[in-house]
Scaffold this active site. Structure first.
Site, PDB file in Angstrom:
ATOM      1  N   HIS A 171      11.159 -35.555   9.884  1.00 57.29           N
ATOM      2  CA  HIS A 171      11.212 -35.991   8.479  1.00 57.29           C
ATOM      3  C   HIS A 171      12.349 -35.306   7.729  1.00 57.29           C
ATOM      4  O   HIS A 171      12.884 -34.295   8.169  1.00 57.29           O
ATOM      5  CB  HIS A 171       9.866 -35.716   7.797  1.00 57.29           C
ATOM      6  CG  HIS A 171       9.436 -34.273   7.835  1.00 57.29           C
ATOM      7  ND1 HIS A 171       8.885 -33.681   8.959  1.00 57.29           N
ATOM      8  CD2 HIS A 171       9.468 -33.288   6.895  1.00 57.29           C
ATOM      9  CE1 HIS A 171       8.604 -32.411   8.708  1.00 57.29           C
ATOM     10  NE2 HIS A 171       8.962 -32.142   7.462  1.00 57.29           N
ATOM     11  N   ASP A 176       8.374 -29.818  11.485  1.00 56.43           N
ATOM     12  CA  ASP A 176       7.819 -28.513  11.153  1.00 56.43           C
ATOM     13  C   ASP A 176       7.385 -27.873  12.471  1.00 56.43           C
ATOM     14  O   ASP A 176       6.993 -28.569  13.408  1.00 56.43           O
ATOM     15  CB  ASP A 176       6.630 -28.663  10.199  1.00 56.43           C
ATOM     16  CG  ASP A 176       7.037 -29.311   8.865  1.00 56.43           C
ATOM     17  OD1 ASP A 176       8.224 -29.217   8.501  1.00 56.43           O
ATOM     18  OD2 ASP A 176       6.165 -29.917   8.216  1.00 56.43           O
ATOM     19  N   HIS A 216      14.022 -32.601  10.181  1.00 61.05           N
ATOM     20  CA  HIS A 216      13.461 -31.572  11.067  1.00 61.05           C
ATOM     21  C   HIS A 216      12.019 -31.934  11.398  1.00 61.05           C
ATOM     22  O   HIS A 216      11.438 -32.816  10.766  1.00 61.05           O
ATOM     23  CB  HIS A 216      13.483 -30.209  10.363  1.00 61.05           C
ATOM     24  CG  HIS A 216      12.594 -30.168   9.147  1.00 61.05           C
ATOM     25  ND1 HIS A 216      12.996 -30.683   7.918  1.00 61.05           N
ATOM     26  CD2 HIS A 216      11.315 -29.731   8.965  1.00 61.05           C
ATOM     27  CE1 HIS A 216      12.020 -30.543   7.042  1.00 61.05           C
ATOM     28  NE2 HIS A 216      10.976 -29.973   7.654  1.00 61.05           N
ATOM     29  N   ARG A 230      12.868 -33.377  -8.322  1.00 58.92           N
ATOM     30  CA  ARG A 230      11.664 -33.540  -7.519  1.00 58.92           C
ATOM     31  C   ARG A 230      11.208 -32.168  -7.043  1.00 58.92           C
ATOM     32  O   ARG A 230      12.046 -31.313  -6.741  1.00 58.92           O
ATOM     33  CB  ARG A 230      11.968 -34.453  -6.328  1.00 58.92           C
ATOM     34  CG  ARG A 230      10.815 -34.671  -5.389  1.00 58.92           C
ATOM     35  CD  ARG A 230      11.117 -35.791  -4.379  1.00 58.92           C
ATOM     36  NE  ARG A 230      10.029 -35.914  -3.447  1.00 58.92           N
ATOM     37  CZ  ARG A 230       9.930 -35.228  -2.314  1.00 58.92           C
ATOM     38  NH1 ARG A 230      10.899 -34.416  -1.936  1.00 58.92           N
ATOM     39  NH2 ARG A 230       8.875 -35.373  -1.539  1.00 58.92           N
TER      40      ARG A 230
HETATM   41  C1  LIG Z   1       6.008 -20.855   8.317  1.00 58.65           C
HETATM   42  C2  LIG Z   1       7.231 -21.341   8.345  1.00 58.65           C
HETATM   43  C3  LIG Z   1       7.577 -22.773   8.640  1.00 58.65           C
HETATM   44  C4  LIG Z   1       9.039 -22.843   8.252  1.00 58.65           C
HETATM   45  C5  LIG Z   1       9.514 -21.489   8.673  1.00 58.65           C
HETATM   46  C6  LIG Z   1       8.454 -20.571   8.061  1.00 58.65           C
HETATM   47  C7  LIG Z   1       8.641 -20.478   6.536  1.00 58.65           C
HETATM   48  C8  LIG Z   1       9.325 -21.702   5.948  1.00 58.65           C
HETATM   49  C9  LIG Z   1       9.138 -23.013   6.709  1.00 58.65           C
HETATM   50  C10 LIG Z   1      10.256 -24.020   6.507  1.00 58.65           C
HETATM   51  C11 LIG Z   1      10.164 -24.834   5.209  1.00 58.65           C
HETATM   52  C12 LIG Z   1      11.291 -25.845   5.147  1.00 58.65           C
HETATM   53  C13 LIG Z   1      11.530 -26.573   6.479  1.00 58.65           C
HETATM   54  C14 LIG Z   1      11.503 -25.587   7.667  1.00 58.65           C
HETATM   55  C15 LIG Z   1      11.900 -26.282   8.961  1.00 58.65           C
HETATM   56  C16 LIG Z   1      12.345 -24.398   7.325  1.00 58.65           C
HETATM   57  O1  LIG Z   1      13.503 -24.236   7.554  1.00 58.65           O
HETATM   58  O2  LIG Z   1      11.574 -23.450   6.648  1.00 58.65           O
HETATM   59  C17 LIG Z   1      10.146 -24.942   7.709  1.00 58.65           C
HETATM   60  C18 LIG Z   1       9.856 -23.984   8.859  1.00 58.65           C
HETATM   61  C19 LIG Z   1       9.216 -24.649  10.076  1.00 58.65           C
HETATM   62  O3  LIG Z   1       8.352 -25.475   9.960  1.00 58.65           O
HETATM   63  O4  LIG Z   1       9.643 -24.279  11.164  1.00 58.65           O
HETATM   64  O1  LIG Z   2      10.158 -32.195   0.059  1.00 55.44           O
HETATM   65  C1  LIG Z   2       9.588 -32.797   0.965  1.00 55.44           C
HETATM   66  O2  LIG Z   2       8.967 -33.832   0.758  1.00 55.44           O
HETATM   67  C2  LIG Z   2       9.659 -32.281   2.381  1.00 55.44           C
HETATM   68  C3  LIG Z   2       9.698 -30.782   2.480  1.00 55.44           C
HETATM   69  C4  LIG Z   2       9.609 -30.316   3.890  1.00 55.44           C
HETATM   70  O3  LIG Z   2       9.787 -31.057   4.824  1.00 55.44           O
HETATM   71  C5  LIG Z   2       9.273 -28.916   4.171  1.00 55.44           C
HETATM   72  O4  LIG Z   2       9.193 -28.097   3.223  1.00 55.44           O
HETATM   73  O5  LIG Z   2       9.089 -28.603   5.360  1.00 55.44           O
HETATM   74 FE   LIG Z   3       9.057 -30.152   6.727  1.00 55.40          FE
END
Ligand SMILES: C=C1C[C@]23C[C@H]1CC[C@H]2[C@@]12CCC[C@@](C)(C(=O)O1)[C@H]2[C@@H]3C(=O)O
Ligand SMILES: O=C(O)CCC(=O)C(=O)O
Ligand SMILES: [Fe+2]
Length: 382
Positions: free
Chosen positions: A290, A232, A230, A300
């Site tokens: 990533h 961010d 994905h 991890r």
């Molecule tokens: C502030 C954020 C950013 C979120 C949504 C919300 C809370 C959790 C984040 C994540 C974390 C894991 C990857 C991601 C792709 C996901 O699914 O949840 C992220 C997402 C984003 O970067 O869009």
């Molecule tokens: O675990 C990782 O190194 C990546 C986690 C990640 O991409 C995320 O939390 O948005």
């Molecule tokens: Fe991420």
């Protein structure tokens, strides 16, 4: 006491104990994981060495600019967050995820909630389940949130809250410095930076989210995936990872499309650029696609500290960056962008390797032949 399955309505949140699994079930077996080679991104890997930025280096801004244009990510050193604090944070997270599933499930994120324990938000877009557990937190609401896990507010609770608060203070200060460094890296002058700050209150109004990830050991790591690829969505993320590699950054060829494994450098943080930062910088700084893989022998942990605009702020290309050119993206808020990304996932079909992170951004890009977009500037753009 309700049964765990009644505690979480999210159909993806199977009550399945990853830590105790002897094999990877079909529900957790992903296709297409080995479509691209994985290469080492350590120092000495030449072209593939993940860029390193030392914040203490007088030329840090140039290094940030290069890394942000070419990779959308870099390893950050000289950031001032004590290594000893990072170690305590990691130990605290490990302790929290090691709690019985029933304790953690009390904090389960429901449906569209932004915060809580469970799988990452994007899990909903895929039919396969990731080999990880997550917990999204608002740093300004830590104690009430964590009381769900530790209702008796005992020693472990106080200790974890304390260390997370200490960490949050450091990260908040670092994020402000990093934002300034990014603006310098964009080539903005002192007065322009002050102007951007005064006009948009960028650092002051930024919203913060902490997302904890736990990737348990996996009996068959080649079939499982810790975190689906994905980009961010926010401005940028500061990532702390255990001394176990697992984060892969996607790089386009030539020579070949590949995944670059980010080395686990003691004390370093990883900075990932998000989609809204690509919009803000008019495409000059790229968001990074990533994923995270799992491994057989070691669990991890990672923590992502996400910075983004306030929920009601429209983000479009900064006029200081667009200059005499054209804005490449229309302005929109973070929640609006999340909806676009959801559509992008829906259009692409849930399990296809279709986006490389680009589709949602394409959906908000302004076609140069279409004059409409020119009126479409918003709060953080003009
Ligand atoms: C502030 C954020 C950013 C979120 C949504 C919300 C809370 C959790 C984040 C994540 C974390 C894991 C990857 C991601 C792709 C996901 O699914 O949840 C992220 C997402 C984003 O970067 O869009
Ligand atoms: O675990 C990782 O190194 C990546 C986690 C990640 O991409 C995320 O939390 O948005
Ligand atoms: Fe991420």
């Amino acid at each position: 006491m309700p049964t765990p399955s009644k505690l979480n309505k999210d159909p993806h949140n199977h009550y399945f104990d990853l830590g105790a699994a002897r094999q990877v079930p079909e529900t957790h077996a992903w296709e297409g994981l080995h479509e691209h080679p994985v290469v080492d991104g350590g120092v000495g890997a030449g072209e593939d060495a993940v860029p390193v930025v030392d914040m203490q280096d007088p030329h840090a801004a140039e290094a940030v600019a290069r890394a942000s244009e070419q990779w959308g990510a870099f390893l950050l050193q000289g950031h001032g967050v004590p290594r000893e604090l990072l170690a305590r944070v990691e130990a605290g997270i490990a302790g929290m995820f090691a709690l019985p599933k029933t304790d953690k499930m009390r904090a389960a994120r429901q449906g569209g909630d932004p915060y809580g324990y469970g799988l990452p938000h994007i899990a909903l877009y895929f039919s396969k389940t990731m080999w990880s557990e997550g917990y999204s937190l608002s740093p300004t609401n830590l104690r009430p949130e964590l009381r769900k896990i530790w209702p008796d507010a005992g020693h472990d609770y106080s200790q974890f809250c304390g260390v997370m608060e200490e960490f949050h203070k450091e990260m908040r200060a670092l994020a402000d410095k990093l934002m300034e460094l990014f603006l310098v890296a964009l080539g903005l002058t002192g007065p322009q930076i002050a102007g951007v700050e005064a006009e948009h209150k960028l650092t002051e109004t930024m919203s913060e989210t902490i997302h904890l990830n736990w990737y348990p050991k996996c009996p068959d790591p080649k079939r499982a995936l810790g975190m689906k690829a994905h980009t961010d969505s926010g401005f940028f993320a500061l990532l702390m990872q255990s001394q176990v590699p697992g984060l892969h950054l996607f790089r386009h060829g030539p020579p070949a499309d590949r995944w670059v494994e980010v080395p686990a450098v003691p004390g370093a943080l990883v900075v990932n650029i998000g989609d809204l930062f690509q919009i803000l910088t008019n495409g000059r700084f790229r968001s990074v696609y990533h994923r995270a893989v799992v491994n057989r022998d070691r669990e991890r942990i990672s923590l992502a500290y996400f910075l983004g605009p306030a929920a009601n702020a429209k983000v479009g290309p900064l006029k200081e960056v667009v200059g005499g050119g054209r804005p490449a993206y229309r302005a929109l808020t973070w929640p609006e962008y999340i909806i676009v990304r959801k559509e992008a996932f829906a259009n692409g079909g849930a399990d296809l390797e279709f986006t490389k992170g680009g589709t949602a951004l394409e959906m908000v890009s302004i076609n140069p032949d279409d004059d409409d977009g020119m009126d479409d500037q918003g709060d953080i753009s003009s």
